[in-house]
Scaffold this motif. Sequence first.
Motif, PDB file in Angstrom:
ATOM      1  N   UNK A   1       0.828  -1.203   0.000  1.00 28.19           N
ATOM      2  CA  UNK A   1       0.000   0.000   0.000  1.00 28.19           C
ATOM      3  C   UNK A   1       0.861   1.251   0.000  1.00 28.19           C
ATOM      4  N   UNK A   2       1.902   1.242   0.824  1.00 30.95           N
ATOM      5  CA  UNK A   2       2.782   2.406   0.911  1.00 30.95           C
ATOM      6  C   UNK A   2       3.516   2.628  -0.410  1.00 30.95           C
TER       7      UNK A   2
ATOM      8  N   UNK B   1      -7.753  -4.257  -2.369  1.00 32.69           N
ATOM      9  CA  UNK B   1      -7.387  -5.483  -1.662  1.00 32.69           C
ATOM     10  C   UNK B   1      -7.295  -6.656  -2.633  1.00 32.69           C
ATOM     11  N   UNK B   2      -8.261  -6.758  -3.543  1.00 33.63           N
ATOM     12  CA  UNK B   2      -8.270  -7.881  -4.468  1.00 33.63           C
ATOM     13  C   UNK B   2      -7.181  -7.770  -5.528  1.00 33.63           C
ATOM     14  N   UNK B   3      -6.796  -6.553  -5.883  1.00 39.02           N
ATOM     15  CA  UNK B   3      -5.658  -6.394  -6.789  1.00 39.02           C
ATOM     16  C   UNK B   3      -4.380  -6.932  -6.141  1.00 39.02           C
ATOM     17  N   UNK B   4      -4.231  -6.695  -4.849  1.00 43.07           N
ATOM     18  CA  UNK B   4      -3.069  -7.260  -4.148  1.00 43.07           C
ATOM     19  C   UNK B   4      -3.158  -8.783  -4.110  1.00 43.07           C
ATOM     20  N   UNK B   5      -4.363  -9.319  -3.881  1.00 43.83           N
ATOM     21  CA  UNK B   5      -4.531 -10.766  -3.802  1.00 43.83           C
ATOM     22  C   UNK B   5      -4.188 -11.464  -5.113  1.00 43.83           C
ATOM     23  N   UNK B   6      -4.422 -10.779  -6.236  1.00 42.05           N
ATOM     24  CA  UNK B   6      -4.129 -11.375  -7.539  1.00 42.05           C
ATOM     25  C   UNK B   6      -2.651 -11.694  -7.678  1.00 42.05           C
ATOM     26  N   UNK B   7      -1.806 -10.825  -7.127  1.00 43.44           N
ATOM     27  CA  UNK B   7      -0.355 -10.998  -7.275  1.00 43.44           C
ATOM     28  C   UNK B   7       0.287 -11.680  -6.076  1.00 43.44           C
ATOM     29  N   UNK B   8      -0.431 -11.791  -4.965  1.00 47.78           N
ATOM     30  CA  UNK B   8       0.147 -12.385  -3.758  1.00 47.78           C
ATOM     31  C   UNK B   8       0.198 -13.906  -3.880  1.00 47.78           C
TER      32      UNK B   8
ATOM     33  N   UNK C   1      -3.973 -12.917   5.183  1.00 46.23           N
ATOM     34  CA  UNK C   1      -4.482 -11.550   5.027  1.00 46.23           C
ATOM     35  C   UNK C   1      -5.957 -11.507   5.406  1.00 46.23           C
ATOM     36  N   UNK C   2      -6.677 -12.617   5.229  1.00 52.65           N
ATOM     37  CA  UNK C   2      -8.069 -12.663   5.650  1.00 52.65           C
ATOM     38  C   UNK C   2      -8.211 -12.445   7.143  1.00 52.65           C
ATOM     39  N   UNK C   3      -7.324 -13.042   7.929  1.00 50.94           N
ATOM     40  CA  UNK C   3      -7.353 -12.851   9.380  1.00 50.94           C
ATOM     41  C   UNK C   3      -7.061 -11.393   9.735  1.00 50.94           C
TER      42      UNK C   3
ATOM     43  N   UNK D   1     -12.952  -1.313  13.073  1.00 51.69           N
ATOM     44  CA  UNK D   1     -13.415  -0.224  12.221  1.00 51.69           C
ATOM     45  C   UNK D   1     -12.267   0.586  11.603  1.00 51.69           C
ATOM     46  N   UNK D   2     -11.149  -0.103  11.428  1.00 46.94           N
ATOM     47  CA  UNK D   2     -10.041   0.513  10.694  1.00 46.94           C
ATOM     48  C   UNK D   2     -10.294   0.376   9.189  1.00 46.94           C
ATOM     49  N   UNK D   3     -11.035  -0.655   8.820  1.00 48.22           N
ATOM     50  CA  UNK D   3     -11.517  -0.842   7.454  1.00 48.22           C
ATOM     51  C   UNK D   3     -13.012  -1.133   7.542  1.00 48.22           C
ATOM     52  N   UNK D   4     -13.674  -1.126   6.382  1.00 45.02           N
ATOM     53  CA  UNK D   4     -15.128  -1.220   6.405  1.00 45.02           C
ATOM     54  C   UNK D   4     -15.620  -2.307   5.453  1.00 45.02           C
ATOM     55  N   UNK D   5     -16.111  -3.400   6.023  1.00 44.09           N
ATOM     56  CA  UNK D   5     -16.787  -4.466   5.279  1.00 44.09           C
ATOM     57  C   UNK D   5     -15.943  -5.020   4.132  1.00 44.09           C
ATOM     58  N   UNK D   6     -14.657  -5.152   4.359  1.00 42.79           N
ATOM     59  CA  UNK D   6     -13.791  -5.755   3.343  1.00 42.79           C
ATOM     60  C   UNK D   6     -13.763  -7.266   3.526  1.00 42.79           C
ATOM     61  N   UNK D   7     -13.512  -7.972   2.427  1.00 39.30           N
ATOM     62  CA  UNK D   7     -13.420  -9.425   2.450  1.00 39.30           C
ATOM     63  C   UNK D   7     -12.205  -9.860   1.649  1.00 39.30           C
ATOM     64  N   UNK D   8     -11.565 -10.919   2.124  1.00 38.65           N
ATOM     65  CA  UNK D   8     -10.452 -11.510   1.390  1.00 38.65           C
ATOM     66  C   UNK D   8     -10.879 -12.894   0.933  1.00 38.65           C
ATOM     67  N   UNK D   9     -11.386 -13.034  -0.297  1.00 33.58           N
ATOM     68  CA  UNK D   9     -11.890 -14.333  -0.758  1.00 33.58           C
ATOM     69  C   UNK D   9     -10.781 -15.366  -0.826  1.00 33.58           C
ATOM     70  N   UNK D  10     -11.130 -16.581  -0.462  1.00 32.40           N
ATOM     71  CA  UNK D  10     -10.172 -17.688  -0.486  1.00 32.40           C
ATOM     72  C   UNK D  10     -10.126 -18.278  -1.886  1.00 32.40           C
ATOM     73  N   UNK D  11      -8.936 -18.496  -2.409  1.00 31.82           N
ATOM     74  CA  UNK D  11      -8.779 -19.106  -3.734  1.00 31.82           C
ATOM     75  C   UNK D  11      -9.306 -20.539  -3.706  1.00 31.82           C
ATOM     76  N   UNK D  12     -10.096 -20.935  -4.695  1.00 28.84           N
ATOM     77  CA  UNK D  12     -10.565 -22.326  -4.730  1.00 28.84           C
ATOM     78  C   UNK D  12      -9.393 -23.311  -4.734  1.00 28.84           C
ATOM     79  N   UNK D  13      -9.563 -24.430  -4.019  1.00 27.43           N
ATOM     80  CA  UNK D  13      -8.473 -25.401  -3.907  1.00 27.43           C
ATOM     81  C   UNK D  13      -8.227 -26.140  -5.215  1.00 27.43           C
ATOM     82  N   UNK D  14      -9.255 -26.256  -6.027  1.00 29.97           N
ATOM     83  CA  UNK D  14      -9.098 -26.966  -7.296  1.00 29.97           C
ATOM     84  C   UNK D  14      -9.953 -26.275  -8.349  1.00 29.97           C
ATOM     85  N   UNK D  15      -9.533 -26.407  -9.587  1.00 29.23           N
ATOM     86  CA  UNK D  15     -10.323 -25.831 -10.665  1.00 29.23           C
ATOM     87  C   UNK D  15     -11.639 -26.584 -10.811  1.00 29.23           C
TER      88      UNK D  15
END
Length: 252
Positions: A16-17, A31-38, A46-48, A57-71
């Motif tokens: 972010x910085x 957040x999701x742009x970071x997840x794409x490259x992480x 990061x979800x925790x 309340x440092x952030x508001x209603x954000x979610x970190x979706x979990x990548x599916x384990x298999x296609x």
Amino acid sequence: MDRGKIQTAIEFLAWLDANDLPFADLTQLQLELWLVTAPPTRRKAIGAFIRWTNARRLTHRLEAPIRPRAQPSVFHDDDEHHDQLLRCLTDQTLPLDVRIAGAFVRLYALPVTRIVHLTTDCFQRDQDGAYITFDKAPVLLPPTLARLIEQQIASPLTRSMLQPAPGSGPVFLFPGPLAHQPRRPHGLAVRLLDLGLPTLAAHNTAMIAIAADLPPIVASDLFGIHVSTAIEWAALAQDSWSDYLAARNATG
């Protein structure tokens, strides 16, 4: 937090910085742009961290979706998918709610857990046509499906004798035993399966068609799919198209 979670939070804050993005103004898309490259191992950590910042309340209603384990591996072929969709739109022997829910899965890849939470005010009609809003932007409906939804709104199937008072809250398109509660998704999914309209293969088939036709950010805005998930499906659709072309060239 354990050491891995702390390290992931530090990496995310450093990103972010480096991109001059204030943490206080963090958006779901950023957040999701970071997840794409992480790395995939960073997603759970990061979800925790995000749940911790949301709770404070440092952030508001954000979610970190979990990548599916298999296609996804279960799909319908084009003819079967088309036939099932046609059945939903035209077969008057099917219950009305089943027809609408089955069409939602096959046209828009909506999971049943989201279908049951749709409210009647998501549906709108104007001089240009009928629309339904699943997330941020309205989606133009086929005329036949729009008429089915209007019938459902006019006479919803519910076993409750108690109807919600006007203005008392959302009116669910698929009301449950109590009209102020949505229908249980498991029961609807079982009903669809019993009537020959399974949801998993239909969802996957519709999702890959959406990913092939629409940019990920558009699919996200229309259907409420996480951007990172939409990107993964777009990659899968591209791989499938490449495999198809390779097979056709090999036999041509």
